[in-house]
Motif scaffolding. Structure first.
Motif, PDB file in Angstrom:
ATOM      1  N   ALA A   1       0.837  -1.198   0.000  1.00  0.00           N
ATOM      2  CA  ALA A   1       0.000   0.000   0.000  1.00  0.00           C
ATOM      3  C   ALA A   1       0.875   1.252   0.000  1.00  0.00           C
ATOM      4  CB  ALA A   1      -0.903  -0.006   1.231  1.00  0.00           C
ATOM      5  N   ARG A   2       0.367   2.285  -0.640  1.00  0.00           N
ATOM      6  CA  ARG A   2       1.078   3.569  -0.695  1.00  0.00           C
ATOM      7  C   ARG A   2       0.274   4.622   0.070  1.00  0.00           C
ATOM      8  NH1 ARG A   2       1.007   4.761  -6.784  1.00  0.00           N
ATOM      9  NH2 ARG A   2      -1.103   4.015  -6.343  1.00  0.00           N
ATOM     10  N   ILE A   3       0.952   5.338   0.962  1.00  0.00           N
ATOM     11  CA  ILE A   3       0.277   6.391   1.711  1.00  0.00           C
ATOM     12  C   ILE A   3       0.912   7.733   1.363  1.00  0.00           C
ATOM     13  CG2 ILE A   3       1.744   6.189   3.786  1.00  0.00           C
ATOM     14  CD1 ILE A   3      -1.034   6.677   5.311  1.00  0.00           C
ATOM     15  N   GLY A   4       0.087   8.706   1.057  1.00  0.00           N
ATOM     16  CA  GLY A   4       0.580  10.023   0.661  1.00  0.00           C
ATOM     17  C   GLY A   4       0.637  10.983   1.835  1.00  0.00           C
ATOM     18  N   ILE A   5       1.788  11.616   2.012  1.00  0.00           N
ATOM     19  CA  ILE A   5       1.964  12.618   3.062  1.00  0.00           C
ATOM     20  C   ILE A   5       2.305  13.952   2.397  1.00  0.00           C
ATOM     21  CG2 ILE A   5       3.311  13.324   5.074  1.00  0.00           C
ATOM     22  CD1 ILE A   5       3.771  10.427   5.738  1.00  0.00           C
ATOM     23  N   PRO A   6       1.401  14.928   2.447  1.00  0.00           N
ATOM     24  CA  PRO A   6       1.690  16.238   1.833  1.00  0.00           C
ATOM     25  C   PRO A   6       2.907  16.898   2.494  1.00  0.00           C
ATOM     26  CG  PRO A   6      -0.643  16.013   2.348  1.00  0.00           C
ATOM     27  CD  PRO A   6       0.048  14.868   3.019  1.00  0.00           C
ATOM     28  N   SER A   7       3.766  17.482   1.678  1.00  0.00           N
ATOM     29  CA  SER A   7       4.994  18.121   2.184  1.00  0.00           C
ATOM     30  C   SER A   7       4.689  19.548   2.635  1.00  0.00           C
ATOM     31  CB  SER A   7       6.075  18.121   1.103  1.00  0.00           C
ATOM     32  OG  SER A   7       6.326  16.814   0.663  1.00  0.00           O
TER      33      SER A   7
ATOM     34  N   PHE B   1      -3.989  -1.042   7.863  1.00  0.00           N
ATOM     35  CA  PHE B   1      -3.140  -1.841   6.980  1.00  0.00           C
ATOM     36  C   PHE B   1      -2.937  -3.271   7.495  1.00  0.00           C
ATOM     37  CE2 PHE B   1      -1.978   2.642   6.844  1.00  0.00           C
ATOM     38  CZ  PHE B   1      -2.175   2.916   5.494  1.00  0.00           C
ATOM     39  N   GLY B   2      -3.743  -3.651   8.478  1.00  0.00           N
ATOM     40  CA  GLY B   2      -3.679  -5.006   8.985  1.00  0.00           C
ATOM     41  C   GLY B   2      -2.426  -5.329   9.774  1.00  0.00           C
ATOM     42  N   ALA B   3      -1.746  -4.320  10.302  1.00  0.00           N
ATOM     43  CA  ALA B   3      -0.520  -4.557  11.066  1.00  0.00           C
ATOM     44  C   ALA B   3      -0.868  -5.083  12.463  1.00  0.00           C
ATOM     45  CB  ALA B   3       0.291  -3.271  11.182  1.00  0.00           C
ATOM     46  N   SER B   4      -0.093  -6.044  12.934  1.00  0.00           N
ATOM     47  CA  SER B   4      -0.337  -6.607  14.258  1.00  0.00           C
ATOM     48  C   SER B   4       0.037  -5.605  15.344  1.00  0.00           C
ATOM     49  CB  SER B   4       0.473  -7.891  14.443  1.00  0.00           C
ATOM     50  OG  SER B   4       1.862  -7.587  14.524  1.00  0.00           O
ATOM     51  N   ARG B   5      -0.445  -5.852  16.543  1.00  0.00           N
ATOM     52  CA  ARG B   5      -0.163  -4.977  17.676  1.00  0.00           C
ATOM     53  C   ARG B   5       1.340  -4.879  17.936  1.00  0.00           C
ATOM     54  NH1 ARG B   5      -2.911  -3.072  22.210  1.00  0.00           N
ATOM     55  NH2 ARG B   5      -1.598  -2.751  24.045  1.00  0.00           N
ATOM     56  N   ASN B   6       2.029  -6.022  17.915  1.00  0.00           N
ATOM     57  CA  ASN B   6       3.469  -6.020  18.176  1.00  0.00           C
ATOM     58  C   ASN B   6       4.230  -5.258  17.093  1.00  0.00           C
ATOM     59  OD1 ASN B   6       3.212  -7.438  20.532  1.00  0.00           O
ATOM     60  ND2 ASN B   6       3.657  -9.434  19.626  1.00  0.00           N
ATOM     61  N   THR B   7       3.793  -5.418  15.845  1.00  0.00           N
ATOM     62  CA  THR B   7       4.443  -4.702  14.745  1.00  0.00           C
ATOM     63  C   THR B   7       4.283  -3.197  14.907  1.00  0.00           C
ATOM     64  OG1 THR B   7       4.063  -6.543  13.212  1.00  0.00           O
ATOM     65  CG2 THR B   7       4.492  -4.377  12.233  1.00  0.00           C
ATOM     66  N   VAL B   8       3.079  -2.763  15.286  1.00  0.00           N
ATOM     67  CA  VAL B   8       2.814  -1.334  15.465  1.00  0.00           C
ATOM     68  C   VAL B   8       3.629  -0.776  16.634  1.00  0.00           C
ATOM     69  CG1 VAL B   8       1.063   0.359  16.114  1.00  0.00           C
ATOM     70  CG2 VAL B   8       0.522  -1.396  14.431  1.00  0.00           C
ATOM     71  N   LEU B   9       3.677  -1.513  17.736  1.00  0.00           N
ATOM     72  CA  LEU B   9       4.418  -1.028  18.901  1.00  0.00           C
ATOM     73  C   LEU B   9       5.910  -0.911  18.592  1.00  0.00           C
ATOM     74  CD1 LEU B   9       2.659  -2.977  21.800  1.00  0.00           C
ATOM     75  CD2 LEU B   9       2.386  -0.570  21.174  1.00  0.00           C
TER      76      LEU B   9
END
Length: 331
Positions: A2-8, A133-141
């Motif tokens: 997945a691609r997420i856009g962050i305005p500069s 994005f379906g990330a697990s809790r441990n991955t996010v932490l």
């Protein structure tokens, strides 16, 4: 992936290293809109509300530049990050302004971030972001901890005197020999204001580089240790300023005027910004108590011309330099 856009634009100059690290660690590709151009600003001016300040108009332009390059747009509803002050009300409404003003945009991740809701509110907010994005809790932490470390490295580089763009480049490429602090000059100016105005070289008409080319070392609020700013308390007011960036800029002004660390102070303010107009008055009042340090306000909007800004800066620098030389001769 997945691609997420962050305005500069806007909070990009403060938190992008955190966001980049976080999203990369949960397996999301980050796409940015890059440096501001006339085309990006013109798009924003066409789409944003007429009475919006130029940084908000610019944000619209950066979103327009990103909308066909990303699967999601990251526009968090950042309310408070220090438990005390809040960000500009337009920041809080940005996701809704974008959603209802622009057509054919990807889904917006607009998680509310407000540390007044408890000590774990930040982690909860990023757990919610990870769930998109379906990330697990441990991955996010884990991603959150690594992002906090990246932000600390970034802030340390800012306190050494690097600009946000330079600090981001150094984090990405620590061996970049081209990025070194300029040699000490005989003049040192403070440039105060909101980071998203000062560091965007297009809307600030490249004020920082112009001053450096004139032989002036530049200091901004981001280059000052936050502990020193916290000692300024409420800057003589009954209570601290309500808005985060205004509060920080006023504390930087008080610290610099009262500790005589600079030869002059410049305030870069955006036309149409309500909090900024109040901030400018408070800085001006403090400047009148320290007439030995010259002070000037520079106002920018989407029509600001480079020639006019350069002329004002050259005249001001020349005045301060002559004044300093005259003072040195008297002593």
């Amino acid at each position: 992936m997945a691609r997420i856009g962050i305005p500069s634009a806007l909070l990009y100059y403060i938190y992008y290293p955190f966001w980049l690290t976080f999203f990369n660690e949960i397996g999301v590709q980050v796409v940015t809109s890059g440096r501001t151009t006339k085309n990006i600003l013109d798009k924003g001016v066409r789409e944003a509300l007429a009475d919006a300040c130029v940084p908000i108009k610019l944000f619209f332009g950066h979103v327009m530049d990103l909308k066909d390059k990303a699967d999601y747009l990251f526009i968090p509803r950042v309310v408070c990050l220090n438990g005390k002050t809040i960000y500009c009300p337009k920041f809080l409404g940005l996701p809704d302004m974008i959603r209802h003003s622009l057509d054919d945009i990807p889904p917006i991740i607009d998680v509310r971030i407000d540390t007044r809701q408890g000590r774990l509110s930040l982690i909860k907010a990023y757990l919610e972001i990870g769930s998109y994005f379906g990330a697990s809790r441990n991955t996010v932490l884990r991603a959150y901890c690594l992002a906090r470390a990246a932000l600390r490295r970034y802030n340390l580089l800012l306190m050494k005197g690097f600009s946000p763009i330079e600090a981001m480049e150094l984090i990405k490429n620590p061996d970049n020999k081209k990025l070194v602090l300029p040699p000490k000059a005989n003049l040192r100016f403070a440039v105060l204001g909101y980071p998203y105005a000062i560091y965007d070289s297009f809307i600030s008409v490249n004020i920082l580089d112009k001053l450096k080319k004139m032989g002036v070392n530049v200091l901004t609020a981001e280059n000052i240790n936050p502990l020193l700013l916290s000692l300024q308390k409420n800057c003589g007011l009954p209570k601290r300023l309500f808005w985060t960036f205004s509060d920080k800029a006023l504390k930087a002004a008080h610290y610099l005027f009262r500790h005589d660390r600079v030869d002059a102070v410049l305030h870069l303010t955006a036309f149409g910004c309500g909090p900024d107009s109040l901030l400018n008055k408070f800085i001006e009042l403090e400047a009148k108590q320290h007439r030995d340090i010259p002070f000037m306000t520079l106002m920018i909007d989407e029509h600001t011309g480079e020639a006019g800004m350069a002329t004002r800066l050259e005249a001001f620098v020349d005045m301060v330099r002559r004044r300093k030389e005259a003072f040195a001769c008297q002593n």
